[in-house]
Enzyme design. Structure first.
Site, mmCIF file in Angstrom:
data_model
loop_
_atom_site.group_PDB
_atom_site.id
_atom_site.type_symbol
_atom_site.label_atom_id
_atom_site.label_comp_id
_atom_site.label_asym_id
_atom_site.label_seq_id
_atom_site.Cartn_x
_atom_site.Cartn_y
_atom_site.Cartn_z
ATOM 1 C CB CYS A 19 -10.417 74.290 -54.334
ATOM 2 S SG CYS A 19 -9.001 73.911 -53.323
ATOM 3 C CG ASP B 254 -9.019 73.395 -58.120
ATOM 4 O OD1 ASP B 254 -9.156 73.280 -56.885
ATOM 5 O OD2 ASP B 254 -8.237 72.688 -58.779
ATOM 6 C CB SER B 255 -5.731 75.209 -55.504
ATOM 7 O OG SER B 255 -5.942 73.828 -55.718
ATOM 8 C CB CYS C 95 -9.001 65.838 -53.030
ATOM 9 S SG CYS C 95 -7.672 66.647 -53.930
ATOM 10 C CG HIS D 217 -5.932 66.557 -58.167
ATOM 11 N ND1 HIS D 217 -6.414 67.774 -57.754
ATOM 12 C CD2 HIS D 217 -4.831 66.818 -58.914
ATOM 13 C CE1 HIS D 217 -5.637 68.734 -58.217
ATOM 14 N NE2 HIS D 217 -4.670 68.184 -58.924
ATOM 15 C CD GLU E 114 -1.465 69.143 -59.978
ATOM 16 O OE1 GLU E 114 -0.373 69.734 -59.981
ATOM 17 O OE2 GLU E 114 -2.549 69.695 -59.735
HETATM 18 N N1 DGL Z 1 -7.889 71.450 -55.227
HETATM 19 C C1 DGL Z 1 -7.397 70.882 -53.996
HETATM 20 C C2 DGL Z 1 -8.552 70.237 -53.231
HETATM 21 O O1 DGL Z 1 -9.572 69.862 -53.779
HETATM 22 C C3 DGL Z 1 -6.286 69.895 -54.252
HETATM 23 C C4 DGL Z 1 -5.010 70.515 -54.757
HETATM 24 C C5 DGL Z 1 -4.377 71.458 -53.738
HETATM 25 O O2 DGL Z 1 -3.914 71.003 -52.672
HETATM 26 O O3 DGL Z 1 -4.333 72.643 -54.023
HETATM 27 O O4 DGL Z 1 -8.457 70.107 -52.039
#
Ligand code: DGL
Length: 276
Positions: free
Chosen positions: A78, A15-16, A195, A197, A163
């Site tokens: 992600c 993930d990012s 997403c 989150h 976050e």
């Molecule tokens: N992990 C990203 C997603 O699921 C969200 C956080 C980001 O923008 O890096 O799209």
């Protein structure tokens, strides 16, 4: 007794940043026997506001890291990376360098589940700006059902809210009402939380969307689809080690990764630094 397969390959989850730990939590819950390696690119998060070219480059580096660490299969937890990079990774990078390895994303599992649930073919998608502008959810939904109507909402405030831990109802609910109002006006019956989150805001999203809208939270769906994938692909499954462990890597080793990461994963983690 020691597993006869304790020297096999592991499942990578990328993930990012921290959010994918919420997806990994559900995967480990559903498939506890396997070994996992998580990589969060916290030094370069967020991806959601970046260009396709940059997201692709970062994702390719992450995939290389995970394969070099012994992963057999990588899940792009992600949504932004799944939307903007997965297809090219599968078509170019894997073909050229890793033809025996697999990379799977989160868009198709969420879409397949949504298609099973919708009755009126009117679906909503909440996601980052990158995911929305890629059109990946719309494309995958309409590939399966041409007549389906998809209404998207880019929700750039939600990742920073989650976050920062500033997720009290007074802060979150007005933001959600603003983002969801145009979708709810379209009479959607299914809403994809597109997403990493947003699964952490599931209850608040439910209270705004109402009981009539079916919510697709990706963690459980991705875990179930992965279990199904491993059943259908014994040639992949039999290469996986079975020690039930998890290792965590991050590109920026901070206390925040440990505390926030533990919150997303549901138990304490001990991350290590990754150089991509
Ligand atoms: N992990 C990203 C997603 O699921 C969200 C956080 C980001 O923008 O890096 O799209």
């Amino acid at each position: 007794m020691e597993s006869p397969r304790n020297s096999g390959s592991v499942i990578g989850v990328f993930d990012s940043g921290f959010g994918g730990l919420n997806i990994l939590k559900e995967i480990v819950h559903r498939l506890p026997r396997y070994d996992y390696l998580y990589l969060g690119d916290t030094a370069r998060t967020p991806y959601g506001t970046r260009s396709q070219e940059v997201i692709y480059k970062f994702t390719e580096q992450a995939i290389d890291f995970l394969f070099q660490k012994g992963c057999e299969l990588v899940i792009l937890a992600c949504n932004t990376a799944s939307s903007e990079a997965l297809r090219k990774i599968q078509q170019d990078h894997l073909r050229e360098f890793y033809h025996d390895k697999k990379v799977l994303g989160v868009i198709i599992p969420a879409v397949e589940e949504a298609m099973e649930r919708t009755k009126n073919n009117r679906l909503g998608v909440m996601a980052t700006e990158g995911t929305v502008s890629s059109g990946a959810f719309v494309r995958e939904i309409q590939k399966r059902r041409k007549e389906a109507m998809v209404f998207q909402a880019a929700c750039p405030l939600l990742v920073p809210i989650v976050e920062s831990g500033e997720d009290s109802p007074e802060i979150v609910l007005p933001v959600l009402r603003k983002y969801l109002a145009p979708l709810l006006e379209e009479n959607i019956d299914t809403l994809i939380l597109g997403c990493t989150h947003y699964g952490l805001l599931e209850e608040q999203i439910r209270s705004v969307a109402g009981e009539k809208v079916s919510l697709i939270a990706e963690g459980r769906v991705v875990a179930e689809k992965l279990a199904d994938y491993l059943l259908r692909h014994p040639e992949v499954e039999r290469k996986l080690s079975l020690a039930g462990g998890a290792e965590f890597f991050t590109t920026d080793l901070t206390d925040r990764f440990q505390t926030l990461g533990g919150k997303f994963f549901g138990r304490p983690i001990s991350p290590r630094k990754a150089e991509l």
